[in-house]
Design a protein around this motif. Structure first.
Motif, short mmCIF file in Angstrom:
data_model
loop_
_atom_site.label_atom_id
_atom_site.label_comp_id
_atom_site.label_asym_id
_atom_site.label_seq_id
_atom_site.Cartn_x
_atom_site.Cartn_y
_atom_site.Cartn_z
N ILE A 55 0.84 -1.20 0.00
CA ILE A 55 0.00 0.00 0.00
C ILE A 55 0.88 1.25 0.00
N LEU A 56 1.88 1.26 0.88
CA LEU A 56 2.77 2.41 0.98
C LEU A 56 3.61 2.58 -0.29
N ASP A 57 4.05 1.47 -0.86
CA ASP A 57 4.85 1.55 -2.09
C ASP A 57 4.04 2.17 -3.23
N LYS A 58 2.76 1.77 -3.33
CA LYS A 58 1.91 2.31 -4.39
C LYS A 58 1.67 3.81 -4.20
N ALA A 59 1.40 4.20 -2.96
CA ALA A 59 1.19 5.62 -2.68
C ALA A 59 2.46 6.42 -2.94
N ASP A 60 3.60 5.85 -2.59
CA ASP A 60 4.88 6.52 -2.84
C ASP A 60 5.16 6.62 -4.33
N ALA A 61 4.79 5.57 -5.09
CA ALA A 61 5.01 5.60 -6.55
C ALA A 61 4.19 6.70 -7.21
N ILE A 62 2.95 6.89 -6.75
CA ILE A 62 2.11 7.97 -7.28
C ILE A 62 2.75 9.32 -6.99
N ARG A 63 3.23 9.49 -5.75
CA ARG A 63 3.87 10.75 -5.37
C ARG A 63 5.10 11.02 -6.24
N HIS A 68 8.00 13.65 -10.80
CA HIS A 68 8.68 13.54 -12.10
C HIS A 68 8.00 14.43 -13.14
N ALA A 69 6.66 14.50 -13.08
CA ALA A 69 5.93 15.35 -14.02
C ALA A 69 6.31 16.82 -13.84
N LEU A 70 6.52 17.23 -12.58
CA LEU A 70 6.94 18.61 -12.31
C LEU A 70 8.32 18.88 -12.90
N ARG A 71 9.22 17.94 -12.77
CA ARG A 71 10.56 18.11 -13.33
C ARG A 71 10.50 18.19 -14.85
N LEU A 72 9.65 17.36 -15.46
CA LEU A 72 9.53 17.39 -16.91
C LEU A 72 9.00 18.73 -17.40
N THR A 73 8.07 19.32 -16.64
CA THR A 73 7.53 20.63 -17.02
C THR A 73 8.63 21.67 -17.06
N ASP A 74 9.47 21.69 -16.03
CA ASP A 74 10.56 22.66 -15.98
C ASP A 74 11.60 22.36 -17.05
N ALA A 262 -1.63 18.32 -7.44
CA ALA A 262 -1.77 16.86 -7.41
C ALA A 262 -0.62 16.22 -6.63
N PHE A 263 0.59 16.77 -6.82
CA PHE A 263 1.76 16.25 -6.09
C PHE A 263 1.60 16.47 -4.59
N ASP A 264 1.16 17.67 -4.21
CA ASP A 264 0.96 17.96 -2.79
C ASP A 264 -0.09 17.03 -2.19
N ALA A 265 -1.17 16.78 -2.96
CA ALA A 265 -2.23 15.90 -2.46
C ALA A 265 -1.71 14.47 -2.30
#
Length: 304
Positions: A55-63, A68-74, A262-265
């Motif tokens: 459960i924790l691994d999946k939640a961490d993977a989403i985070r 990663h999406a934020l880094r790609l934007t920059d 979304a990242f913060d959430a």
């Protein structure tokens, strides 16, 4: 592994860590840590541990995917900047150049932060600017910070450049009226020859970062003074091209803000699950709180 990454663990060990020069943990500190262990029929339930870890691994993977999406934007905007304007150092497109001091203004007025007119404004120092991304992090008002010395008054014409330790690359766009500390330069384009978004990326470029670092390295406390800031020779591309880039930046930042929310959430979700996991609240069976001698201290049955 998830236990050692949890915020509750980090908080506990930060309170325990001690050292004259470098904070460190002693063996007895680790021996005294307590954690909930899922059990079944009085024995540790490895299957339940694996389920909770999954459960924790999946939640961490989403985070991490959101991060990663934020880094790609920059990275995308940096690529657009280089494609449109080229390397500011080599100037392969042959743009006109000029000293930064001729094209920018550091003219933000200084005001008393305890004045009723300004005490409700947010206050930003270098610690409130995220390195590399330039994101403004949550800040307190002048009244909440208890400010009494004069601060710069800024608005959405300015960007904030942290002059302390410039290698950290802290440059932020201001979107509303705020106050900033004396460790930050409030900078704005002096005229229409520079757009705010182009200037923002120019000050975050590797070329300016290298220049700033070379200036700061000569001081005891790494810092860039106004004279050095103004002496940087900047490329000045055509206004229309800068305007086009500014439009791309504004649209992309809207996407960035959505991904940031979304990242913060996802981070809040992950943190909440971690806390619940190590309070014994994610167990489908009973859980036992163990001390360093692996003796049961407390047991309970918690539904997921």
């Amino acid at each position: 592994a998830q236990f050692f990454k949890s915020s509750s663990y980090r908080q506990r060990v930060s309170n325990l860590a001690a050292g004259a020069n470098i904070n460190n943990l002693r063996n007895e500190h680790l021996d005294e840590l307590q954690l909930y262990v899922p059990t079944k029929n009085g024995k540790p339930d490895l299957d339940e541990q694996k389920r909770i870890a999954a459960i924790l691994d999946k939640a961490d993977a989403i985070r991490r995917k959101r991060q990663h999406a934020l880094r790609l934007t920059d990275d995308f905007l940096r690529s657009v900047f280089l494609d449109m304007f080229g390397d500011p150092v080599t100037n392969p497109k042959g743009w006109d150049t000029d000293l930064l001091g001729n094209r920018t203004a550091l003219d933000a007025p200084m005001v008393n932060p305890d004045d009723p007119e300004y005490e409700g404004l947010l206050h930003y120092g270098p610690d409130r600017i995220e390195k590399d991304t330039g994101r403004l992090m949550p800040a307190q008002t002048a009244k909440e910070d208890g400010l009494i010395s004069k601060k710069f008054l800024c608005d959405d014409r300015y960007l904030l450049y942290s002059k302390i330790r410039p290698y950290l690359n802290k440059v932020a766009l201001v979107e509303e009226s705020c106050l900033c500390s004396a460790d930050v330069y409030p900078v704005r384009p002096a005229d229409s020859s520079l757009t705010r978004e182009f200037l923002w990326f120019l000050l975050r470029s590797r070329s300016f970062l290298r220049y700033a670092d070379s200036c700061a390295s000569r001081a005891n406390i790494p810092k860039m003074n106004r004279k050095e800031f103004a002496a940087y020779e900047a490329i000045i591309p055509p206004e229309e091209l800068q305007m086009k880039f500014s439009t791309i930046v504004k649209r992309t930042r809207e996407s960035f803000d959505t991904n940031r929310a979304a990242f913060d959430a996802s981070g809040d979700l992950f943190g909440s699950l971690q806390q619940r996991a190590f309070r014994g609240e994610l167990c489908l069976c009973e859980s036992i709180l163990l001390d360093h001698r692996t003796n049961p201290i407390h047991s309970s049955t918690q539904p997921y």
